[in-house]
Scaffold this motif. Structure first.
Motif, PDB file in Angstrom:
ATOM      1  N   LEU A   1      18.093  15.137  43.962  1.00 43.71           N
ATOM      2  CA  LEU A   1      18.024  13.684  44.090  1.00 43.71           C
ATOM      3  C   LEU A   1      19.173  12.961  43.388  1.00 43.71           C
ATOM      4  O   LEU A   1      19.362  11.759  43.591  1.00 43.71           O
ATOM      5  CB  LEU A   1      16.694  13.166  43.519  1.00 43.71           C
ATOM      6  CG  LEU A   1      15.415  13.706  44.184  1.00 43.71           C
ATOM      7  CD1 LEU A   1      14.191  13.201  43.436  1.00 43.71           C
ATOM      8  CD2 LEU A   1      15.361  13.297  45.647  1.00 43.71           C
ATOM      9  N   GLY A   2      19.921  13.672  42.558  1.00 44.37           N
ATOM     10  CA  GLY A   2      20.928  13.014  41.737  1.00 44.37           C
ATOM     11  C   GLY A   2      21.977  12.269  42.519  1.00 44.37           C
ATOM     12  O   GLY A   2      22.385  11.158  42.147  1.00 44.37           O
ATOM     13  N   ALA A   3      22.435  12.839  43.625  1.00 46.01           N
ATOM     14  CA  ALA A   3      23.541  12.233  44.373  1.00 46.01           C
ATOM     15  C   ALA A   3      23.170  10.902  45.009  1.00 46.01           C
ATOM     16  O   ALA A   3      24.050  10.068  45.279  1.00 46.01           O
ATOM     17  CB  ALA A   3      24.019  13.205  45.455  1.00 46.01           C
ATOM     18  N   THR A   4      21.879  10.669  45.247  1.00 48.64           N
ATOM     19  CA  THR A   4      21.471   9.449  45.942  1.00 48.64           C
ATOM     20  C   THR A   4      20.741   8.452  45.047  1.00 48.64           C
ATOM     21  O   THR A   4      20.448   7.340  45.487  1.00 48.64           O
ATOM     22  CB  THR A   4      20.543   9.798  47.117  1.00 48.64           C
ATOM     23  OG1 THR A   4      19.375  10.472  46.625  1.00 48.64           O
ATOM     24  CG2 THR A   4      21.259  10.678  48.124  1.00 48.64           C
ATOM     25  N   THR A   5      20.423   8.841  43.811  1.00 50.26           N
ATOM     26  CA  THR A   5      19.622   7.973  42.950  1.00 50.26           C
ATOM     27  C   THR A   5      20.500   6.942  42.246  1.00 50.26           C
ATOM     28  O   THR A   5      21.498   7.283  41.623  1.00 50.26           O
ATOM     29  CB  THR A   5      18.858   8.793  41.901  1.00 50.26           C
ATOM     30  OG1 THR A   5      18.062   9.786  42.552  1.00 50.26           O
ATOM     31  CG2 THR A   5      17.932   7.894  41.090  1.00 50.26           C
ATOM     32  N   LYS A   6      20.074   5.689  42.351  1.00 57.70           N
ATOM     33  CA  LYS A   6      20.786   4.587  41.705  1.00 57.70           C
ATOM     34  C   LYS A   6      19.796   3.786  40.876  1.00 57.70           C
ATOM     35  O   LYS A   6      18.604   3.754  41.170  1.00 57.70           O
ATOM     36  CB  LYS A   6      21.456   3.686  42.741  1.00 57.70           C
ATOM     37  CG  LYS A   6      22.427   4.422  43.663  1.00 57.70           C
ATOM     38  CD  LYS A   6      23.094   3.482  44.647  1.00 57.70           C
ATOM     39  CE  LYS A   6      23.967   4.243  45.641  1.00 57.70           C
ATOM     40  NZ  LYS A   6      24.974   5.082  44.984  1.00 57.70           N
ATOM     41  N   GLY A   7      20.300   3.136  39.843  1.00 60.78           N
ATOM     42  CA  GLY A   7      19.432   2.348  38.977  1.00 60.78           C
ATOM     43  C   GLY A   7      19.374   2.926  37.577  1.00 60.78           C
ATOM     44  O   GLY A   7      20.166   3.801  37.217  1.00 60.78           O
ATOM     45  N   LYS A   8      18.415   2.460  36.787  1.00 62.22           N
ATOM     46  CA  LYS A   8      18.339   2.841  35.378  1.00 62.22           C
ATOM     47  C   LYS A   8      16.921   3.187  34.969  1.00 62.22           C
ATOM     48  O   LYS A   8      15.948   2.777  35.610  1.00 62.22           O
ATOM     49  CB  LYS A   8      18.861   1.697  34.497  1.00 62.22           C
ATOM     50  CG  LYS A   8      20.351   1.386  34.680  1.00 62.22           C
ATOM     51  CD  LYS A   8      20.759   0.223  33.809  1.00 62.22           C
ATOM     52  CE  LYS A   8      22.274   0.012  33.842  1.00 62.22           C
ATOM     53  NZ  LYS A   8      22.758  -0.351  35.179  1.00 62.22           N
ATOM     54  N   THR A   9      16.824   3.950  33.893  1.00 61.18           N
ATOM     55  CA  THR A   9      15.548   4.177  33.220  1.00 61.18           C
ATOM     56  C   THR A   9      15.532   3.359  31.939  1.00 61.18           C
ATOM     57  O   THR A   9      16.576   3.041  31.370  1.00 61.18           O
ATOM     58  CB  THR A   9      15.327   5.657  32.878  1.00 61.18           C
ATOM     59  OG1 THR A   9      16.303   6.081  31.904  1.00 61.18           O
ATOM     60  CG2 THR A   9      15.434   6.537  34.113  1.00 61.18           C
ATOM     61  N   ASN A  10      14.329   3.053  31.462  1.00 60.44           N
ATOM     62  CA  ASN A  10      14.157   2.370  30.180  1.00 60.44           C
ATOM     63  C   ASN A  10      12.898   2.951  29.548  1.00 60.44           C
ATOM     64  O   ASN A  10      11.794   2.716  30.043  1.00 60.44           O
ATOM     65  CB  ASN A  10      14.039   0.854  30.383  1.00 60.44           C
ATOM     66  CG  ASN A  10      13.914   0.085  29.075  1.00 60.44           C
ATOM     67  OD1 ASN A  10      13.311   0.546  28.117  1.00 60.44           O
ATOM     68  ND2 ASN A  10      14.475  -1.110  29.036  1.00 60.44           N
ATOM     69  N   ILE A  11      13.052   3.708  28.475  1.00 61.49           N
ATOM     70  CA  ILE A  11      11.925   4.398  27.849  1.00 61.49           C
ATOM     71  C   ILE A  11      11.937   4.104  26.352  1.00 61.49           C
ATOM     72  O   ILE A  11      12.986   4.212  25.707  1.00 61.49           O
ATOM     73  CB  ILE A  11      11.990   5.919  28.068  1.00 61.49           C
ATOM     74  CG1 ILE A  11      12.243   6.251  29.544  1.00 61.49           C
ATOM     75  CG2 ILE A  11      10.683   6.580  27.611  1.00 61.49           C
ATOM     76  CD1 ILE A  11      12.482   7.729  29.820  1.00 61.49           C
ATOM     77  N   GLY A  12      10.773   3.741  25.813  1.00 61.92           N
ATOM     78  CA  GLY A  12      10.746   3.449  24.388  1.00 61.92           C
ATOM     79  C   GLY A  12       9.357   3.222  23.836  1.00 61.92           C
ATOM     80  O   GLY A  12       8.347   3.405  24.530  1.00 61.92           O
ATOM     81  N   ASP A  13       9.313   2.810  22.570  1.00 60.63           N
ATOM     82  CA  ASP A  13       8.073   2.585  21.830  1.00 60.63           C
ATOM     83  C   ASP A  13       8.003   1.133  21.368  1.00 60.63           C
ATOM     84  O   ASP A  13       9.011   0.562  20.936  1.00 60.63           O
ATOM     85  CB  ASP A  13       8.012   3.441  20.561  1.00 60.63           C
ATOM     86  CG  ASP A  13       8.013   4.937  20.813  1.00 60.63           C
ATOM     87  OD1 ASP A  13       8.056   5.353  21.986  1.00 60.63           O
ATOM     88  OD2 ASP A  13       7.962   5.686  19.819  1.00 60.63           O
ATOM     89  N   ILE A  14       6.795   0.561  21.412  1.00 61.84           N
ATOM     90  CA  ILE A  14       6.505  -0.702  20.747  1.00 61.84           C
ATOM     91  C   ILE A  14       5.477  -0.402  19.664  1.00 61.84           C
ATOM     92  O   ILE A  14       4.378   0.077  19.963  1.00 61.84           O
ATOM     93  CB  ILE A  14       5.976  -1.757  21.730  1.00 61.84           C
ATOM     94  CG1 ILE A  14       7.016  -2.066  22.808  1.00 61.84           C
ATOM     95  CG2 ILE A  14       5.591  -3.041  20.977  1.00 61.84           C
ATOM     96  CD1 ILE A  14       6.543  -3.072  23.852  1.00 61.84           C
ATOM     97  N   ALA A  15       5.853  -0.651  18.412  1.00 64.25           N
ATOM     98  CA  ALA A  15       5.004  -0.281  17.275  1.00 64.25           C
ATOM     99  C   ALA A  15       4.733  -1.492  16.403  1.00 64.25           C
ATOM    100  O   ALA A  15       5.636  -2.293  16.115  1.00 64.25           O
ATOM    101  CB  ALA A  15       5.664   0.818  16.450  1.00 64.25           C
ATOM    102  N   THR A  16       3.488  -1.615  15.960  1.00 63.21           N
ATOM    103  CA  THR A  16       3.065  -2.703  15.081  1.00 63.21           C
ATOM    104  C   THR A  16       2.447  -2.110  13.823  1.00 63.21           C
ATOM    105  O   THR A  16       1.641  -1.179  13.893  1.00 63.21           O
ATOM    106  CB  THR A  16       2.036  -3.604  15.777  1.00 63.21           C
ATOM    107  OG1 THR A  16       2.634  -4.192  16.933  1.00 63.21           O
ATOM    108  CG2 THR A  16       1.544  -4.705  14.849  1.00 63.21           C
ATOM    109  N   GLY A  17       2.850  -2.664  12.672  1.00 62.85           N
ATOM    110  CA  GLY A  17       2.280  -2.201  11.409  1.00 62.85           C
ATOM    111  C   GLY A  17       2.801  -3.002  10.243  1.00 62.85           C
ATOM    112  O   GLY A  17       3.491  -4.014  10.404  1.00 62.85           O
ATOM    113  N   GLU A  18       2.482  -2.512   9.046  1.00 61.82           N
ATOM    114  CA  GLU A  18       2.914  -3.185   7.827  1.00 61.82           C
ATOM    115  C   GLU A  18       4.389  -2.913   7.574  1.00 61.82           C
ATOM    116  O   GLU A  18       4.812  -1.761   7.519  1.00 61.82           O
ATOM    117  CB  GLU A  18       2.074  -2.683   6.645  1.00 61.82           C
ATOM    118  CG  GLU A  18       2.414  -3.338   5.319  1.00 61.82           C
ATOM    119  CD  GLU A  18       1.642  -2.737   4.159  1.00 61.82           C
ATOM    120  OE1 GLU A  18       1.967  -3.085   3.001  1.00 61.82           O
ATOM    121  OE2 GLU A  18       0.737  -1.912   4.405  1.00 61.82           O
ATOM    122  N   ALA A  19       5.175  -3.970   7.416  1.00 65.70           N
ATOM    123  CA  ALA A  19       6.616  -3.828   7.275  1.00 65.70           C
ATOM    124  C   ALA A  19       6.994  -3.246   5.925  1.00 65.70           C
ATOM    125  O   ALA A  19       6.370  -3.547   4.895  1.00 65.70           O
ATOM    126  CB  ALA A  19       7.300  -5.175   7.451  1.00 65.70           C
TER     127      ALA A  19
END
Length: 403
Positions: A298-316
């Motif tokens: 699929l690499g030759a035809t795939t266009k666009g981007k990925t976005n992967i990450g974490d949202i974390a909440t806690g005591e600073a």
């Protein structure tokens, strides 16, 4: 300078081996084995053309422990990098123990005949690896892998505690196919159609597959529907961040993907129990995987981007009360293909596999026994992400997410 043996010859393996060859100061010899040697040879040829480095190739059935043990003993690597199917984790770990070699993988074990994946089977190997003076590193991909390291980096540098954690996996790429999976179809479909589970108040809560959907605005991608799923890093994060009150995993899917998957499920094509067809047994999901486009094509035809990450909440850590941070990577499909000949889904898993291997081989991460990414110092791994094509960024949000 270290010798490694990589097992598996899919898109993730291709990326990992290419990136190893680009870091010859760490990986002095690369050996590649899979059930189909021709796939290994194709990767080796691409590596030679792109980097000038030579990759030695072999044919092996990774589930045949004695044969794999002999191959490891023949090659004498310092590390075996398992990029084969999750079904093969335990046999490869057995062979590493028999041959006296360290082990790394990107996904936890799951049995062939049960759509279930968890770390317990591999955690049970801890004492055997410890007694042998060997190290096994589990889940050194992106999710699991980088997402766990992201969480521990936040806990080291931004948050004293993590109360809530959401992992967001968005693939904004378009491959032009009517229906295809971005990694191994059999594993992908089993994951997506399994019941969703999330961690809440000290236990896992189960909900029907794909029953919770929310829209989220992803940088460089746009607004996408994401669905709550179960993913293995929730199990290890709940274990190694004991104060965690809630942890969830989300993945984006387009309407066309969901519609195709629903039809395939309704007509029985994602079943894992054998059925009789023309006098022989076949597994419907395995047959379906055989006719779907191969992810590595699929690499030759795939266009666009990925976005992967974490949202974390806690005591600073800075004493500023409760804070929320979003830490993530954006990866471009076309840039990944230009560098390694593979699309960003393979790239975002193959690069962290190489980095995890580098952590072990350089001594940045050490230990006797079986370890998850959360148990290691995140800083050297995070530094290599920036250096090796997966730069990350972190920003403070106004407050916890409300989905």
């Amino acid at each position: 300078m270290s010798k490694v043996l990589v097992i598996g010859a899919g898109g993730v393996s291709s990326v990992c081996v290419h990136k190893m060859a680009m870091n010859a100061g760490i990986f002095s010899e690369i050996h590649l084995a899979s059930r189909t040697r021709a796939k290994c040879d194709a990767i080796a040829a691409s590596v030679k053309e792109r980097t000038g480095q030579t990759v030695q190739t072999y044919e092996i059935d990774a589930e045949e422990v004695p044969a794999l043990t002999r191959l490891i003993q023949q090659i004498e690597p310092r590390l075996v990098v398992n990029l084969a199917l999750p079904y093969q984790d335990l046999p490869i770990m057995d062979a590493c123990l028999a041959a006296g070699v360290d082990y790394l993988d990107t996904a936890n074990y799951e049995p062939k005949d049960q759509a279930k994946f968890e770390y317990s089977w591999q955690w049970d190997y801890h004492d055997r690896f410890k007694d042998a003076g060997l190290m096994a590193l589990l889940g050194s991909g992106f999710d699991p892998g980088v997402t766990s390291v992201f969480a521990m980096w936040l806990k080291k540098h931004k948050l004293k505690t993590i109360r809530q954690l959401d992992i967001l996996d968005c693939n904004g790429g378009d491959h032009g196919q009517a229906f295809a999976t971005n990694f191994n179809p059999e594993i992908n479909i089993r994951e997506v159609t399994a019941a969703a589970r999330h961690w809440e108040n000290g236990q896992f809560v189960e909900t029907p597959a794909l029953s919770k959907k929310v829209e989220f605005e992803f940088e460089a991608v746009g607004a996408k529907n994401m669905y709550m799923m179960y993913h293995e890093e929730l199990e290890s994060l709940a274990r190694f961040i004991p104060e965690l009150e809630r942890a969830r995993f989300w993945m984006t899917f387009g309407d066309a993907y969901i519609n195709h998957l629903t039809v395939l499920k309704n007509v029985g094509m994602i079943g894992i129990e054998p059925v009789m067809y023309q006098g022989r047994e076949i597994v419907p999901l395995q047959f379906l995987a055989s006719v779907l486009p191969k992810p590595e094509t699929l690499g030759a035809t795939t266009k666009g981007k990925t976005n992967i990450g974490d949202i974390a909440t806690g005591e600073a850590l800075d004493g500023g009360g409760e804070k929320t941070f979003y830490i993530y990577n954006i990866c471009d499909h076309e840039e990944a293909y230009a560098e390694t000949g593979n699309q960003a889904i393979s790239y975002t898993t193959g690069v962290p596999a190489m980095i995890g291997a580098a952590m072990m081989l350089t001594g940045a991460w050490q230990g006797d026994g079986v370890f998850n990414m959360e148990q290691m110092d995140p800083d050297p791994f995070m530094d290599m992400l920036n250096e090796q094509g997966l730069p990350w960024q972190v920003k403070e949000l106004a407050g916890p997410v409300d989905f």
